[in-house]
Design a protein around this motif. Structure first.
Motif, short mmCIF file in Angstrom:
data_model
loop_
_atom_site.label_atom_id
_atom_site.label_comp_id
_atom_site.label_asym_id
_atom_site.label_seq_id
_atom_site.Cartn_x
_atom_site.Cartn_y
_atom_site.Cartn_z
N LEU A 132 -7.04 5.32 -7.95
CA LEU A 132 -6.78 3.88 -7.92
C LEU A 132 -8.04 3.11 -7.53
O LEU A 132 -8.35 2.07 -8.14
N ASN A 176 0.80 -1.22 0.00
CA ASN A 176 0.00 0.00 0.00
C ASN A 176 0.84 1.27 0.00
O ASN A 176 0.30 2.36 0.20
N ASP A 213 -5.04 7.93 -4.46
CA ASP A 213 -5.78 6.80 -3.88
C ASP A 213 -7.18 6.70 -4.47
O ASP A 213 -7.67 5.60 -4.75
N VAL A 245 1.10 2.44 -5.34
CA VAL A 245 -0.06 3.10 -5.95
C VAL A 245 0.27 3.54 -7.37
O VAL A 245 -0.51 3.32 -8.31
#
Length: 362
Positions: free
Chosen positions: A337, A276, A334, A281
């Motif tokens: 994604l 993570n 984020d 990412v």
């Protein structure tokens, strides 16, 4: 003569030793093998930090007088401990608490015996000087945390080495501006060794630095940052040392806080490994290793340039703007994604499920 000799020696020694390290560890089949947590697909030697450390040490031995080296005995001794810890961890993984004990002891050597400490925040938050013992305890905390934070960003080819190069080069320049040639030599030795390593670590990587390299980088660069904070720099050069220090380590600090929060919110142990990190990412969004590394390094340089270029607005404003900007960009990445993952999952729903839903609605 000292600075050119330091960077040339560390670069050439590291560059020369790196193929030897690769060949030795391949011959004994001591390799970092791919698994579901790692993103490399080829078994790769992971003790490149050995060549980095030897390159740095040779540079210091040649570029600094013995008397100057003696003055830095606690830093050199502590860095050697961190190096041995990294080698041990790369050969056979250690428990986090065991590594922490050695890291705390190394920080103790530098802070209490080497007298390297953050005495205050340059007036930021009204703090000019810490109370008794708080400066030592806080400095040890910063050194240990940043040593591990730097270790966490070593996840894709070229990233940790490139960030180390940027930080070391800036700190070397700042030390030179202040007339502190020993600190400048230390930083420049790191820069040269990093350059020699990156020629073998750029995508596709032939060797990883491992904990042997990443913890050494994190430790020595953090100590040099502490020295930068406590160094009287010409007023026309740096007016915002605290904000500039945050800018130097913006990526490790943000990435560490980010992954720890994600793990806590998802019910995982804060120190558990995952995929993570911010570099993961970028990879999931379609960038390759080189593009991800260049993007993150460019952002790090941009933060440093902002902290130095806009230092007249004050440390607090600089830190606030950098924090908001970094968190916002991270949140946008984020979100992008998550949308991509949602779209991908929607595309792989079995056709019979879609048909079933259609008949039900009719």
């Amino acid at each position: 003569m000292g600075l050119p000799l330091a960077i040339a020696t560390s670069f050439l020694v590291t560059l020369t030793l790196m193929p030897v390290v690769i060949r030795i560890f391949r011959s004994i089949d001591l390799l970092d093998r791919p698994d579901k947590r790692k993103i490399h697909s080829v078994s790769t030697p992971s003790l490149g930090g050995i060549a980095i450390f030897i390159g740095m040490l040779m540079a210091l031995l040649l570029a600094l007088p013995i008397a100057e080296l003696a003055n830095e005995k606690y830093l050199l001794g502590a860095t050697s401990l961190i190096f041995l810890l990294g080698v041990r961890d790369d050969l056979s993984s250690l428990l986090a608490q065991h590594k922490l004990v050695v890291q705390v002891f190394a920080a103790f050597l530098v802070v209490f015996l080497g007298d390297v400490k953050i005495e205050g925040f340059n007036g930021l938050f009204g703090i000019n000087n810490f109370p008794w013992l708080m400066d030592e305890i806080f400095t040890m905390f910063v050194i240990v945390v940043m040593t591990n934070a730097f270790n966490l960003i070593d996840g894709i080819d070229g990233l940790a080495g490139s960030i180390a190069l940027v930080i070391a080069t800036f700190l070397g320049w700042a030390a030179f501006q202040s007339g502190l040639y020993v600190n400048a030599t230390l930083a420049i030795a790191v820069s040269g060794a990093t350059l020699g390593f990156l020629l073998y670590n750029w995508y596709p990587s032939k060797v990883f630095m491992g904990d042997t390299g990443s913890m050494v980088f994190g430790f020595i660069l953090t100590v040099l940052m502490v020295k930068f904070l406590t160094t009287p720099i010409p007023p026309s050069t740096i007016l915002s040392p605290v904000a500039t220090s945050l800018a130097l380590f913006a990526l490790p600090v943000y990435d560490t806080l980010r992954v720890i929060l994600i793990r806590i919110f998802t019910g995982k142990p804060p120190l558990s490994p995952d995929r993570n990190h911010i570099h993961h990412v970028l990879l999931k969004l379609g960038l390759n290793h080189s593009q991800s590394t260049l993007s993150l390094v460019s952002y790090n340089i941009l933060m440093i340039a902002f902290a130095v270029g806009f230092q007249h607005i004050g440390e607090l404003w600089i830190m606030l703007i950098m924090t908001v900007t970094t968190v916002t960009i991270g949140a946008l990445l984020d979100r992008k994604l998550m949308r991509r993952e949602a779209a991908r999952l929607a595309q792989i729903i079995p056709p019979e499920i879609k048909v079933s839903k259609s008949h039900t609605s009719v």
